[in-house]
Scaffold this motif. Structure first.
Motif, short mmCIF file in Angstrom:
data_model
loop_
_atom_site.label_atom_id
_atom_site.label_comp_id
_atom_site.label_asym_id
_atom_site.label_seq_id
_atom_site.Cartn_x
_atom_site.Cartn_y
_atom_site.Cartn_z
N LEU A 476 118.37 99.61 66.59
CA LEU A 476 117.96 100.72 65.72
C LEU A 476 119.10 101.03 64.76
O LEU A 476 120.23 101.29 65.19
CB LEU A 476 117.62 101.93 66.57
N LEU A 477 118.81 100.95 63.48
CA LEU A 477 119.83 101.18 62.45
C LEU A 477 119.72 102.63 61.97
O LEU A 477 118.94 102.94 61.07
CB LEU A 477 119.64 100.21 61.29
N ASN A 478 120.50 103.51 62.57
CA ASN A 478 120.51 104.90 62.14
C ASN A 478 121.16 105.02 60.77
O ASN A 478 121.75 104.06 60.27
CB ASN A 478 121.24 105.75 63.18
N PRO A 479 121.07 106.18 60.10
CA PRO A 479 121.57 106.29 58.73
C PRO A 479 123.00 105.80 58.55
O PRO A 479 123.33 105.20 57.53
CB PRO A 479 121.45 107.79 58.44
N ARG A 484 128.14 101.27 54.21
CA ARG A 484 129.36 100.54 54.52
C ARG A 484 130.24 101.39 55.46
O ARG A 484 130.40 102.60 55.25
CB ARG A 484 130.15 100.27 53.24
N PRO A 485 130.85 100.78 56.48
CA PRO A 485 131.69 101.56 57.43
C PRO A 485 132.81 102.30 56.72
O PRO A 485 133.17 103.42 57.10
CB PRO A 485 132.24 100.48 58.37
N GLU A 486 133.39 101.68 55.66
CA GLU A 486 134.51 102.33 54.98
C GLU A 486 134.07 103.54 54.18
O GLU A 486 134.93 104.29 53.66
CB GLU A 486 135.23 101.33 54.07
N LYS A 487 132.76 103.76 54.03
CA LYS A 487 132.26 104.94 53.31
C LYS A 487 131.94 106.10 54.25
O LYS A 487 131.55 107.17 53.79
CB LYS A 487 131.01 104.56 52.52
N GLY A 492 133.59 109.14 50.91
CA GLY A 492 132.35 108.37 50.83
C GLY A 492 131.12 109.26 50.85
O GLY A 492 130.14 109.01 50.14
N MET A 493 131.17 110.34 51.65
CA MET A 493 130.05 111.26 51.70
C MET A 493 129.90 112.05 50.40
O MET A 493 128.78 112.37 49.98
CB MET A 493 130.21 112.23 52.88
N SER A 566 121.30 102.16 42.49
CA SER A 566 121.99 103.44 42.38
C SER A 566 122.95 103.66 43.54
O SER A 566 124.00 104.29 43.39
CB SER A 566 120.99 104.59 42.32
N LEU A 567 122.60 103.13 44.72
CA LEU A 567 123.47 103.29 45.87
C LEU A 567 124.73 102.43 45.74
O LEU A 567 125.74 102.71 46.38
CB LEU A 567 122.72 102.93 47.16
N GLY A 568 124.63 101.38 44.91
CA GLY A 568 125.79 100.57 44.58
C GLY A 568 126.60 100.15 45.78
O GLY A 568 126.10 99.56 46.73
N GLY A 569 127.90 100.48 45.74
CA GLY A 569 128.80 100.04 46.79
C GLY A 569 128.71 100.85 48.06
O GLY A 569 129.49 100.64 48.99
N LEU A 570 127.78 101.79 48.15
CA LEU A 570 127.63 102.58 49.38
C LEU A 570 126.86 101.84 50.46
O LEU A 570 127.11 102.00 51.65
CB LEU A 570 126.90 103.89 49.06
N PHE A 571 125.90 101.00 50.05
CA PHE A 571 124.96 100.41 51.01
C PHE A 571 125.60 99.22 51.71
O PHE A 571 126.30 98.40 51.09
CB PHE A 571 123.69 99.96 50.29
#
Length: 757
Positions: A476-479, A484-487, A492-493, A566-571
């Motif tokens: 299960l992939l929660n939010p 990316r872990p570094e975000k 990042g938030m 739009s999420l760019g480097g966040l995802f």
């Protein structure tokens, strides 16, 4: 028998079996014509609370165990006049009949039956259920190379003790004394039956039950009577101490596979099913179910057909998908009188909702209707299940997680509103609507929208639960796993908040942009998580409880959809690679632009197609559909498309294409969507109109054009109201098949100029 109670809306066709507990009949649903198996509890047992509760327990168990290797439950009905379980099925014969006819099975055939049974037992064990009565009577074998596990009448939860019940010839030592039941209890019984298959007799036989008990408890295991390569399986599976047996059906299945390959080669299962399926077909021809052998089984998409037996009866073929509902909604045109309904599992009477994508793991929509425990609140909640695939543990893990938000929602209401009702307008009730956002070969993303009808206060509102799964692992992939872990830190938030709310606070209550604490993405609560994220083909739909970010109650839930760009480097790149996203330009995925057309990678082929065409995976098939013409290319079945499929791969749901015949890579048949009649199926007469030699990408190919009559699903042959034309290209060197039922313009040219990867 005259005077026996029968379900309204069904007509009995034949009697299949009878025992001390009840009878099993083959029946036809009057409204639809579908055939089902109905297991009736004898009327004389209705006053025996113990037997009635056992009958209810069987229905409860069947509603929880979802597997193509286990009989599927349609309905459980209990009225003051009688009780009945309605089940779907395919034509099949009990393993007992095959052993009675042949005496023994070849080791490969016995291993094939044991493997199918272990897959069914595995599904039960993952649901926390022990069968406790595995025996040859409860294993049904069909002519389509499948076995089905049936009759959970005395099943218990794993880890529970129970009465000393079962079939003595196959009962584990701990079962005789009523000790704790565990998956190892079923492993013992399955091994006893396997021994009987290869040795020609049960492992222990005696005229006295007490002597038989002592033999199971103390006598040496007669492994020497079995073929040498499988003796280790028998020794392990029949160990007296359950701790010395394989701990689960999954563990035993792993041992079986390695033993079978080492002793009989990688094609052992194919050889094993060869003669077994022939014997099942021959015996079926002598049963009341012979008329079903050529009929299509109406079952949930991808559910596989199930079989049902009881009281020594044979299987029957059935219809429709099971959903959990309350009494009164189960039979169209038939009112059930009286009270005392306990559990009802029923066909909704409507066409099942379309499967978003018919991939190896397929999705079914179910509904549970009951009363929240300890309250006066009724429940009418949808939940999703998956089936298919090669790993039953993954399927069970996903199904457990798919059911959890509904169970938690009901439990929440039970705690919060035990006496809900006096201040409401109309009957108090809660519900959940299920929506599929994304479903491909790799990911499944769904949303549950929780709702309240007639709440005690108008401010009672609830948001959604979103669940995203990796279909290969069941994780299960929660939010937090989507980013990316570094975000996952304050900077990042803040970046995520700017993407979600570029105009500042969506509530208009504060200056600036609300902060998103990292822990709101990792909250384990599945019904009131502050941030939910649903993946779709072209972006992520966020539902955010603004009160968790300092907003007022009146602000409620902010729903925002953001494109992957739009999420760019966040995802998270690994997740994005599996999304198979539709870019904002609407260019198809996996494509390379070349002027007015694009090159689209489809399995082993690269095709030059119009720029609006896109590819969708459908299990072993690749579907190419015009996204500009189709309002929703994910639900492509009403749109013009063609398919490319690798014929070297096949499974029970998608058998291999047979050259020289119409295309039918589906065990459940093909609907006549191309003729605008999805209520009809390609089961009628078929005629070869054209057959020529051609080329696909420079390789020799066979082209055939077939006309197939569209008839009702249960029909087998005949002329219909409309027909479908199939164009089929088969490339024997590569074992690739291309099929077109929509007369796609220019397809022949696309295939002629195709490139091979």
């Amino acid at each position: 028998m005259s005077g026996e109670w029968a379900l309204p809306g069904f007509t009995e066709v034949d009697r299949l079996g009878e025992g001390s507990f009840g009878r099993v009949v083959l029946a036809r649903q009057d409204r639809t014509g579908h055939l089902v198996a109905i297991k009736y509890l004898f009327a004389r047992h209705l006053d025996d609370p113990r037997l009635v509760d056992a009958f209810r327990q069987e229905a409860r168990v069947l509603s929880q165990v979802i597997s193509p290797h286990v009989a599927r439950l349609h309905e459980f009905i209990e009225t003051p006049q009688g009780a009945a379980i309605v089940m779907e099925a395919v034509p099949g014969v009990p393993l007992r009949e095959i052993l009675r006819s042949d005496g023994t099975l070849d080791p490969e055939a016995a291993l094939a039956v044991l493997k199918g049974s272990l897959l069914g037992l595995s599904a039960a064990h993952h649901a926390g259920i022990v069968h406790r009565d595995y025996k040859p009577d409860n294993v049904l074998v069909d002519a389509q190379r499948q076995s089905k596990l049936v009759d959970f009448g005395i099943a218990v939860l794993a880890g529970q003790a129970g009465l000393s019940v079962g079939t003595p010839a196959y009962m584990a030592p701990e079962q005789w004394s009523g000790n704790t039941a565990s998956p190892a209890t079923d492993v013992y019984a399955a091994t006893c039956v396997f021994f009987q298959c290869v040795a020609g007799h049960r492992p222990f036989e005696a005229d006295s039950t007490e002597v038989l008990r002592n033999l199971h408890a103390h006598a040496p295991i007669p492994f020497g009577e079995a073929p040498e390569p499988v003796r280790g399986l028998i020794t392990r599976g029949m160990a007296k101490n359950p701790a010395e047996r394989p701990a689960s059906a999954d563990a035993f299945l792993t041992e079986l596979e390695s033993t079978a390959v080492a002793a009989y080669g990688r094609d052992w299962e194919e050889r094993g099913w060869g003669r077994l399926a022939q014997r099942a077909g021959a015996l079926l021809a002598l049963s009341p179910l012979a008329m079903l052998a050529g009929a299509s089984v109406v079952a949930p998409a991808g559910a596989g057909a199930a079989a049902v037996a009881g009281s020594g009866g044979v299987a029957a073929a059935g219809a429709g998908g099971g959903v959990l509902v309350k009494a009164g909604a189960i039979l169209a045109g038939a009112a059930l009188v009286g009270t005392g309904v306990v559990v009802v599992v029923a066909n909704s009477g409507e066409e099942p909702p379309p499967v978003v994508q018919n991939v190896a793991l397929q999705v079914n929509t179910n509904t549970t209707t009951d009363r929240a425990p300890g309250s006066t609140v009724d429940v009418n909640a949808q939940f999703l299940t998956v089936n298919g695939g090669s790993d039953p543990a993954v399927v069970q893990r996903i199904n457990n997680a798919l059911r959890e938000p509904v169970d938690r929602w009901v439990a929440y209401i039970s705690r919060s509103a035990p006496e809900w009702g006096p201040n409401t307008e109309g009957p108090p009730s809660i519900g959940t609507d299920a929506t599929i956002g994304l479903h491909n070969d790799d990911l499944l993303s769904v949303r549950y929208t929780h709702k309240v009808a007639n709440p005690p206060h108008s401010t009672w509102t609830f948001k959604t639960s979103a669940l995203t799964f990796d279909l290969h692992t069941g994780d299960l992939l929660n939010p937090d796993k989507l980013l990316r872990p570094e975000k996952l830190n304050p900077p990042g938030m803040a970046e995520l908040a700017e993407v979600l709310w570029p105009g500042g606070d969506p509530c208009g209550e504060k200056t600036g942009t609300p902060a998103i604490p990292v822990d709101t993405l990792t909250d384990p609560d599945s019904i009131e998580r502050p941030v939910e994220a649903l993946l779709t083909p072209d972006g992520v739909e966020f539902a955010i409880e603004m009160q968790s970010f300092g907003g007022s109650t009146a602000c409620g839930v902010d729903e925002t959809k953001v494109s992957y760009d739009s999420l760019g480097g966040l995802f998270a790149p690994g997740v994005l690679a599996k999304v198979d996203a539709v870019p904002p330009s609407s260019a198809p995925p996996s494509s390379r632009t070349t002027g007015a057309a694009v090159k689209l990678d489809v399995g082993p082929l690269t095709l030059e197609v119009p720029p609006t065409w896109t590819r969708r995976s459908q299990g072993l098939e690749q579907v190419i559909v015009d996204a500009a013409e189709c309002a929703d290319p994910v639900k492509y079945f009403n749109c013009r498309y063609f398919m490319v499929t690798d014929n070297t791969k096949a499974n029970a749901e998608q058998p291999a294409y047979v050259p020289g015949k119409p295309y039918r890579r589906s065990s459940n048949g093909r609907a006549c969507n191309a003729a605008g009649r999805k209520d009809l199926w390609q089961n009628g007469n078929h005629t070869l109109q054209e057959a020529t030699e051609t080329q696909v990408g420079g390789r020799p190919a066979r082209f055939e054009r077939w006309t197939v009559e569209c008839v009702p699903r249960d029909a087998n042959g005949g002329v219909g109201e409309v027909r479908v034309t199939q164009r089929i290209w088969f490339v024997p060197d590569s074992d690739v098949v291309i099929v077109d039922e929509w007369d796609v313009p220019g397809l022949a040219g696309m295939l002629n100029s195709a490139e091979w990867n």
